[in-house]
Design a protein around this motif. Sequence first.
Motif, PDB file in Angstrom:
ATOM      1  N   ILE A  99       0.841  -1.205   0.000  1.00 27.61           N
ATOM      2  CA  ILE A  99       0.000   0.000   0.000  1.00 27.61           C
ATOM      3  C   ILE A  99       0.877   1.256   0.000  1.00 27.61           C
ATOM      4  CG2 ILE A  99      -1.632   1.348   1.392  1.00 27.61           C
ATOM      5  CD1 ILE A  99      -2.899  -1.354   2.221  1.00 27.61           C
ATOM      6  N   SER A 100       1.959   1.240   0.762  1.00 25.36           N
ATOM      7  CA  SER A 100       2.860   2.384   0.810  1.00 25.36           C
ATOM      8  C   SER A 100       3.463   2.673  -0.560  1.00 25.36           C
ATOM      9  CB  SER A 100       3.972   2.140   1.828  1.00 25.36           C
ATOM     10  OG  SER A 100       4.925   3.159   1.784  1.00 25.36           O
ATOM     11  N   ILE A 101       3.836   1.622  -1.276  1.00 24.29           N
ATOM     12  CA  ILE A 101       4.383   1.805  -2.621  1.00 24.29           C
ATOM     13  C   ILE A 101       3.329   2.425  -3.536  1.00 24.29           C
ATOM     14  CG2 ILE A 101       5.186   0.570  -4.681  1.00 24.29           C
ATOM     15  CD1 ILE A 101       6.600  -1.395  -2.697  1.00 24.29           C
ATOM     16  N   PHE A 105       3.259   6.368  -5.380  1.00 22.39           N
ATOM     17  CA  PHE A 105       2.984   6.666  -6.787  1.00 22.39           C
ATOM     18  C   PHE A 105       1.612   7.298  -6.998  1.00 22.39           C
ATOM     19  CE2 PHE A 105       6.276   3.299  -7.412  1.00 22.39           C
ATOM     20  CZ  PHE A 105       7.200   4.121  -8.000  1.00 22.39           C
ATOM     21  N   LYS A 106       0.955   7.681  -5.890  1.00 24.16           N
ATOM     22  CA  LYS A 106      -0.327   8.388  -5.918  1.00 24.16           C
ATOM     23  C   LYS A 106      -1.411   7.618  -6.679  1.00 24.16           C
ATOM     24  CE  LYS A 106       1.777  12.943  -5.416  1.00 24.16           C
ATOM     25  NZ  LYS A 106       3.025  12.486  -4.910  1.00 24.16           N
ATOM     26  N   VAL A 107      -1.500   6.317  -6.411  1.00 25.33           N
ATOM     27  CA  VAL A 107      -2.544   5.490  -7.001  1.00 25.33           C
ATOM     28  C   VAL A 107      -3.856   5.805  -6.297  1.00 25.33           C
ATOM     29  CG1 VAL A 107      -3.305   3.097  -7.349  1.00 25.33           C
ATOM     30  CG2 VAL A 107      -0.890   3.691  -7.596  1.00 25.33           C
ATOM     31  N   ILE A 113      -7.481  -0.486  -3.586  1.00 25.37           N
ATOM     32  CA  ILE A 113      -8.289  -1.569  -3.001  1.00 25.37           C
ATOM     33  C   ILE A 113      -8.246  -2.794  -3.904  1.00 25.37           C
ATOM     34  CG2 ILE A 113     -10.632  -2.282  -2.372  1.00 25.37           C
ATOM     35  CD1 ILE A 113     -11.108   0.634  -1.457  1.00 25.37           C
ATOM     36  N   LEU A 114      -8.425  -2.590  -5.195  1.00 28.28           N
ATOM     37  CA  LEU A 114      -8.335  -3.718  -6.139  1.00 28.28           C
ATOM     38  C   LEU A 114      -6.941  -4.335  -6.121  1.00 28.28           C
ATOM     39  CD1 LEU A 114     -10.346  -2.392  -9.206  1.00 28.28           C
ATOM     40  CD2 LEU A 114     -10.993  -4.216  -7.618  1.00 28.28           C
ATOM     41  N   GLY A 115      -5.914  -3.489  -6.045  1.00 30.48           N
ATOM     42  CA  GLY A 115      -4.550  -3.994  -5.952  1.00 30.48           C
ATOM     43  C   GLY A 115      -4.333  -4.824  -4.700  1.00 30.48           C
ATOM     44  N   VAL A 116      -4.872  -4.358  -3.577  1.00 37.38           N
ATOM     45  CA  VAL A 116      -4.746  -5.108  -2.320  1.00 37.38           C
ATOM     46  C   VAL A 116      -5.465  -6.443  -2.428  1.00 37.38           C
ATOM     47  CG1 VAL A 116      -5.443  -5.125   0.117  1.00 37.38           C
ATOM     48  CG2 VAL A 116      -4.350  -3.111  -0.844  1.00 37.38           C
ATOM     49  N   ILE A 117      -6.653  -6.450  -3.021  1.00 36.00           N
ATOM     50  CA  ILE A 117      -7.398  -7.711  -3.184  1.00 36.00           C
ATOM     51  C   ILE A 117      -6.597  -8.694  -4.032  1.00 36.00           C
ATOM     52  CG2 ILE A 117      -9.448  -8.755  -4.231  1.00 36.00           C
ATOM     53  CD1 ILE A 117     -10.989  -6.208  -3.317  1.00 36.00           C
ATOM     54  N   PHE A 118      -6.070  -8.231  -5.160  1.00 35.37           N
ATOM     55  CA  PHE A 118      -5.280  -9.121  -6.026  1.00 35.37           C
ATOM     56  C   PHE A 118      -3.995  -9.569  -5.342  1.00 35.37           C
ATOM     57  CE2 PHE A 118      -7.665  -7.127  -9.654  1.00 35.37           C
ATOM     58  CZ  PHE A 118      -8.362  -8.285  -9.979  1.00 35.37           C
TER      59      PHE A 118
END
Length: 178
Positions: A99-101, A105-107, A113-118
Amino acid sequence: FKYSFLKDRELKIIEILTALIFCCIPLFVTFPYKINLYLAWDGAYRMYLGQFPFRDFGMPLGYGFWIIPAIFFKIFGPFMSSLIKAQVFLNAISIVAFISIMKTFKVATPVRILGVIFFCLSYVFVNFWPWYNHTVFVYELVGLAFLLRGVFIKGKYSAVNLVIAGIFIFLSLFTKQD
């Protein structure tokens, strides 16, 4: 992508709850014994007793692998369940670093949330026992998160972030030595 039906605060709560749910699953499920798990238990147990790797005992792994399991042995006792709790902690640390990364990069929050789920489905969920390959990756991910913060986010803590990045990269090199 418009997400006006949810406030940013609510999205951050969803992000945190998603991470917590995936991290805590191993605490409530019985998993099969992993081959060579004795390496994690034996090294952590010896450090729990006060022994030092490569002075009091030798193994084909670096000492960085046993630091967190040994701390959890000190807190919860030298049990297999302590190894699972240590792994839950490592998984949580890996999600925080991920999440910090993305924040560096200002995602946008919905994409995070989708990135965390994947990330949880493809990586965290399958790692329920501590293993040196996983621990190396967690240390590298944390090191990368601090490195990116030190390089891209200028401020009075840039140098501190770079030093912490160096410590975690050092740990990653001295975790897997086979």
